[in-house]
Design a protein around this motif. Structure first.
Motif, PDB file in Angstrom:
ATOM      1  N   ILE A   6      83.510 -89.076 -70.415  1.00  0.00           N
ATOM      2  CA  ILE A   6      83.464 -87.871 -69.445  1.00  0.00           C
ATOM      3  C   ILE A   6      84.318 -86.888 -69.914  1.00  0.00           C
ATOM      4  O   ILE A   6      85.357 -87.100 -70.319  1.00  0.00           O
ATOM      5  N   GLY A   7      83.543 -85.731 -70.187  1.00  0.00           N
ATOM      6  CA  GLY A   7      84.229 -84.325 -70.702  1.00  0.00           C
ATOM      7  C   GLY A   7      84.737 -83.577 -69.587  1.00  0.00           C
ATOM      8  O   GLY A   7      83.869 -83.116 -68.870  1.00  0.00           O
ATOM      9  N   PHE A   8      86.131 -83.295 -69.393  1.00  0.00           N
ATOM     10  CA  PHE A   8      86.468 -82.748 -68.336  1.00  0.00           C
ATOM     11  C   PHE A   8      87.074 -81.222 -68.820  1.00  0.00           C
ATOM     12  O   PHE A   8      87.677 -81.026 -69.869  1.00  0.00           O
ATOM     13  N   GLY A   9      86.507 -80.171 -68.164  1.00  0.00           N
ATOM     14  CA  GLY A   9      86.856 -78.749 -68.386  1.00  0.00           C
ATOM     15  C   GLY A   9      86.099 -78.419 -69.790  1.00  0.00           C
ATOM     16  O   GLY A   9      85.075 -79.255 -70.183  1.00  0.00           O
ATOM     17  N   GLN A  10      86.329 -77.044 -70.241  1.00  0.00           N
ATOM     18  CA  GLN A  10      85.389 -76.704 -71.392  1.00  0.00           C
ATOM     19  C   GLN A  10      85.492 -77.341 -72.601  1.00  0.00           C
ATOM     20  O   GLN A  10      84.539 -77.766 -73.222  1.00  0.00           O
ATOM     21  N   ALA A  11      86.655 -77.635 -73.129  1.00  0.00           N
ATOM     22  CA  ALA A  11      86.850 -78.311 -74.259  1.00  0.00           C
ATOM     23  C   ALA A  11      86.203 -79.625 -74.152  1.00  0.00           C
ATOM     24  O   ALA A  11      85.523 -80.138 -75.062  1.00  0.00           O
ATOM     25  N   GLY A  12      86.687 -80.344 -73.192  1.00  0.00           N
ATOM     26  CA  GLY A  12      86.159 -81.671 -73.008  1.00  0.00           C
ATOM     27  C   GLY A  12      84.718 -81.899 -72.923  1.00  0.00           C
ATOM     28  O   GLY A  12      84.252 -82.664 -73.789  1.00  0.00           O
ATOM     29  N   GLY A  13      84.106 -80.871 -72.088  1.00  0.00           N
ATOM     30  CA  GLY A  13      82.411 -80.965 -72.323  1.00  0.00           C
ATOM     31  C   GLY A  13      81.891 -80.837 -73.732  1.00  0.00           C
ATOM     32  O   GLY A  13      80.965 -81.252 -74.068  1.00  0.00           O
ATOM     33  N   LYS A  14      82.527 -79.697 -74.330  1.00  0.00           N
ATOM     34  CA  LYS A  14      81.957 -79.379 -75.635  1.00  0.00           C
ATOM     35  C   LYS A  14      82.113 -80.708 -76.714  1.00  0.00           C
ATOM     36  O   LYS A  14      81.285 -80.901 -77.463  1.00  0.00           O
ATOM     37  N   ILE A  15      83.151 -81.158 -76.583  1.00  0.00           N
ATOM     38  CA  ILE A  15      83.312 -82.269 -77.566  1.00  0.00           C
ATOM     39  C   ILE A  15      82.567 -83.542 -77.192  1.00  0.00           C
ATOM     40  O   ILE A  15      81.925 -84.204 -77.955  1.00  0.00           O
ATOM     41  N   VAL A  16      82.416 -83.907 -75.932  1.00  0.00           N
ATOM     42  CA  VAL A  16      81.276 -84.718 -75.404  1.00  0.00           C
ATOM     43  C   VAL A  16      80.033 -84.318 -75.993  1.00  0.00           C
ATOM     44  O   VAL A  16      79.292 -85.232 -76.487  1.00  0.00           O
ATOM     45  N   ASP A  17      79.606 -83.337 -75.623  1.00  0.00           N
ATOM     46  CA  ASP A  17      78.266 -82.758 -76.517  1.00  0.00           C
ATOM     47  C   ASP A  17      78.107 -83.107 -77.989  1.00  0.00           C
ATOM     48  O   ASP A  17      77.210 -83.649 -78.472  1.00  0.00           O
ATOM     49  N   GLU A  18      79.183 -82.761 -78.652  1.00  0.00           N
ATOM     50  CA  GLU A  18      79.206 -82.974 -79.853  1.00  0.00           C
ATOM     51  C   GLU A  18      79.303 -84.484 -80.221  1.00  0.00           C
ATOM     52  O   GLU A  18      78.785 -85.065 -81.077  1.00  0.00           O
ATOM     53  N   PHE A  19      79.862 -85.473 -79.477  1.00  0.00           N
ATOM     54  CA  PHE A  19      79.928 -86.631 -79.728  1.00  0.00           C
ATOM     55  C   PHE A  19      78.392 -87.372 -79.474  1.00  0.00           C
ATOM     56  O   PHE A  19      78.005 -88.305 -80.096  1.00  0.00           O
ATOM     57  N   LEU A  20      77.505 -86.784 -78.361  1.00  0.00           N
ATOM     58  CA  LEU A  20      76.474 -87.059 -78.337  1.00  0.00           C
ATOM     59  C   LEU A  20      75.379 -86.871 -79.629  1.00  0.00           C
ATOM     60  O   LEU A  20      74.689 -87.501 -79.992  1.00  0.00           O
ATOM     61  N   ALA A  21      75.688 -85.526 -80.269  1.00  0.00           N
ATOM     62  CA  ALA A  21      75.043 -85.206 -81.701  1.00  0.00           C
ATOM     63  C   ALA A  21      75.236 -86.297 -82.502  1.00  0.00           C
ATOM     64  O   ALA A  21      74.407 -86.634 -83.431  1.00  0.00           O
ATOM     65  N   TYR A  22      76.523 -86.431 -82.661  1.00  0.00           N
ATOM     66  CA  TYR A  22      77.012 -87.588 -83.815  1.00  0.00           C
ATOM     67  C   TYR A  22      76.617 -88.858 -83.580  1.00  0.00           C
ATOM     68  O   TYR A  22      76.124 -89.154 -84.474  1.00  0.00           O
ATOM     69  N   ASP A  23      76.378 -89.298 -82.298  1.00  0.00           N
ATOM     70  CA  ASP A  23      76.073 -90.597 -82.111  1.00  0.00           C
ATOM     71  C   ASP A  23      74.580 -90.917 -82.506  1.00  0.00           C
ATOM     72  O   ASP A  23      74.122 -91.668 -83.148  1.00  0.00           O
ATOM     73  N   GLU A  24      73.937 -89.938 -82.175  1.00  0.00           N
ATOM     74  CA  GLU A  24      72.276 -89.878 -82.380  1.00  0.00           C
ATOM     75  C   GLU A  24      72.283 -89.596 -84.010  1.00  0.00           C
ATOM     76  O   GLU A  24      71.498 -90.358 -84.627  1.00  0.00           O
ATOM     77  N   ALA A  25      73.140 -88.695 -84.649  1.00  0.00           N
ATOM     78  CA  ALA A  25      72.790 -88.682 -86.240  1.00  0.00           C
ATOM     79  C   ALA A  25      73.110 -90.031 -86.954  1.00  0.00           C
ATOM     80  O   ALA A  25      72.713 -90.019 -88.148  1.00  0.00           O
ATOM     81  N   ILE A  26      74.382 -90.785 -86.613  1.00  0.00           N
ATOM     82  CA  ILE A  26      74.427 -91.787 -87.153  1.00  0.00           C
ATOM     83  C   ILE A  26      73.977 -93.271 -86.640  1.00  0.00           C
ATOM     84  O   ILE A  26      74.132 -94.179 -87.281  1.00  0.00           O
ATOM     85  N   ASP A  27      73.069 -92.845 -85.491  1.00  0.00           N
ATOM     86  CA  ASP A  27      72.574 -94.310 -84.963  1.00  0.00           C
ATOM     87  C   ASP A  27      73.503 -95.002 -84.601  1.00  0.00           C
ATOM     88  O   ASP A  27      73.542 -96.164 -84.665  1.00  0.00           O
ATOM     89  N   GLY A  28      74.780 -94.481 -84.081  1.00  0.00           N
ATOM     90  CA  GLY A  28      75.947 -95.414 -83.757  1.00  0.00           C
ATOM     91  C   GLY A  28      75.634 -96.184 -82.454  1.00  0.00           C
ATOM     92  O   GLY A  28      76.079 -97.329 -82.510  1.00  0.00           O
ATOM     93  N   GLY A  29      74.956 -95.670 -81.263  1.00  0.00           N
ATOM     94  CA  GLY A  29      74.761 -96.254 -80.117  1.00  0.00           C
ATOM     95  C   GLY A  29      76.157 -96.667 -79.233  1.00  0.00           C
ATOM     96  O   GLY A  29      76.128 -97.673 -78.562  1.00  0.00           O
ATOM     97  N   PHE A  30      76.993 -95.736 -79.621  1.00  0.00           N
ATOM     98  CA  PHE A  30      78.356 -96.152 -78.760  1.00  0.00           C
ATOM     99  C   PHE A  30      78.556 -95.225 -77.481  1.00  0.00           C
ATOM    100  O   PHE A  30      79.170 -95.301 -76.542  1.00  0.00           O
ATOM    101  N   VAL A  31      77.526 -94.169 -77.349  1.00  0.00           N
ATOM    102  CA  VAL A  31      77.529 -93.535 -76.158  1.00  0.00           C
ATOM    103  C   VAL A  31      76.597 -94.202 -75.146  1.00  0.00           C
ATOM    104  O   VAL A  31      75.354 -93.972 -75.412  1.00  0.00           O
ATOM    105  N   GLU A  32      76.970 -94.816 -74.043  1.00  0.00           N
ATOM    106  CA  GLU A  32      76.119 -95.182 -72.986  1.00  0.00           C
ATOM    107  C   GLU A  32      75.912 -94.109 -72.019  1.00  0.00           C
ATOM    108  O   GLU A  32      74.552 -94.023 -71.618  1.00  0.00           O
TER     109      GLU A  32
END
Ligand SMILES: Nc1nc2c(ncn2[C@@H]2O[C@H](COP(=O)(O)OP(=O)(O)OP(=O)(O)O)[C@@H](O)[C@H]2O)c(=O)[nH]1
Length: 386
Positions: A6-32
């Motif tokens: 849960i990204g709260f505020g601007q920084a929080g949202g941008k970082i969660v967005d980036e987590f999604l990109a990373y999870d996809e790139a490494i095929d991590g599967g940690f973001v439910e």
């Protein structure tokens, strides 16, 4: 480890967005599930990957979608008032699939800094899963209000979450960078470190040698309480495709020693290099060492030596160790999670600022009251007129 982010505020949202990109790139599967909460409409529109229906606008009645302007008390108030809106998005999380919640927020602003601790309290009241926080500290030149917000938010956030993972913008910024460009780079550094850690707990055991792979319970047990910081070091190695693997096997005796030394020194580099929150390593209560890279490079002896070294450095008996095998990578790395750290100069400094600000506020208020009294006190001259 499966997370509801849960990204709260601007920084929080941008970082969660980036987590999604990373999870996809490494095929991590940690973001439910990924959710963004904000009091500013434009910030929510600016997100790229968080699904639109998971973007929650709060405080509309009070601030009309314009944000709370670094007022973190207002940030906390609008979160309390609109918590049911946030709950609406949380209700869509397949709750039995997740191991933990992770609330991400910049602690210097208003929305994330005020709202994240309120949400943590709410989630802990309802769910049995651990609630972790990822708090980003402002750079020191952002100004007094940001430091003060961070000092206040830190105190509440750390109390409300099961563990507060911290990243300090101050130690990660580069001179000469634009603010926007700087954040993009910094956000990548953030998600690489924390993302690798969370993805490490997502490897399925039957894929690899079961006993040495890190699982989510080891991460959760290390994050038992207090404040955490992460170190990371990596090195390029020969890519272990089939051809190179056979070469590797032929020279196994030589490579064994190299791999052992490499892994041990990576653990040291990760610990003694730039941490997400610099601290005195000896003050850590618990630790987790994760070695990552192609399986044939994940040298048991090296990891074990690194783990023992960290036990000596921290004087803690609770240092866990394990692997995160990533076949076909050309890098080996070590992630070191230090948890329950207490000797953190930046936090001491923040707390000092908060105390001084409190004193100054009281002084200013007292002086303002005095001034007001003397302004309206005309020594009876006005009374005489009436
Ligand atoms: N690492 C990182 N830090 C950021 C980023 N954007 C902002 N920050 C930091 O986060 C702090 C809070 O800023 P925001 O997240 O914009 O604030 P907010 O929670 O949206 O609150 P308001 O804008 O006051 O409503 C700032 O002081 C910066 O230190 C980002 O993209 N990455």
């Amino acid at each position: 480890m499966k997370l509801a982010l849960i990204g709260f505020g601007q920084a929080g949202g941008k970082i969660v967005d980036e987590f999604l990109a990373y999870d996809e790139a490494i095929d991590g599967g940690f973001v439910e599930t990924a959710i963004a909460v904000n009091s500013a409409t434009t910030d929510l529109h600016g997100l790229e990957r968080i699904p639109k229906r998971n973007r929650v606008l709060i405080g509309q009645a009070r601030v009309k979608g314009h944000g709370v302007g670094a007022d973190n008390e207002l940030g906390a108030e609008v979160t309390e008032e609109d918590i049911s809106e946030v709950q609406g998005a949380i209700d869509r999380i397949p709750i039995h699939e997740i191991d933990a919640f992770l609330i991400v927020a910049g602690m210097g602003g208003g929305t994330g800094s005020g709202g994240a601790p309120v949400l943590a309290t709410h989630l802990k009241r309802i769910y049995t899963q651990p609630v972790f926080g990822l708090g980003v500290l402002p750079a020191t030149d952002e100004g007094g209000i940001y430091t003060l917000n961070a000092a206040r938010s830190f105190q509440t956030f750390v109390r409300e979450v099961d563990n507060l993972l911290v990243f300090d913008n101050e130690v990660w910024r580069d001179a000469g960078e634009t603010v926007a460009g700087g954040y993009d780079r910094i956000n990548k550094e953030i998600v690489e470190r924390f993302g690798l850690l969370f993805a490490a707990g997502e490897v399925h055991h039957d894929d690899h040698v079961a006993e040495s792979v890190v699982d989510s319970s080891e991460i959760i047990n290390t994050l038992e309480g207090g404040v955490s910081t992460i170190g990371y070091a990596r090195e390029t190695v020969d890519n272990a495709d089939d051809g190179l693997l056979s070469t590797f096997r032929e020279t196994e005796t030589f490579d064994e020693g190299t791999a052992t030394n490499r892994m041990t020194s990576l653990v040291r580099k990760a610990t003694l290099g730039r941490l997400t929150l610099p601290c005195d390593v000896a003050s850590a209560d618990r630790g987790l060492v994760v070695s990552t890279g192609p399986p044939e490079h994940l040298n048991r002896k090296g990891v074990e030596r690194g783990r023992q070294w960290l036990e000596d450095e921290t004087g803690s008996m609770e240092i866990r160790g394990g692997d995160y095998p990533r076949p076909n990578q050309d890098e080996v790395g070590a992630i070191v999670l230090l948890s329950g750290v207490t000797d953190v100069p930046r936090i001491d400094q923040l707390q000092q600022v908060a105390i001084e600000a409190q004193d100054t506020t009281e002084m200013v208020q007292a002086r303002a009251e005095e001034d007001l009294t003397s302004l309206v006190d005309t020594g009876g001259e006005l009374d005489a007129l009436f």
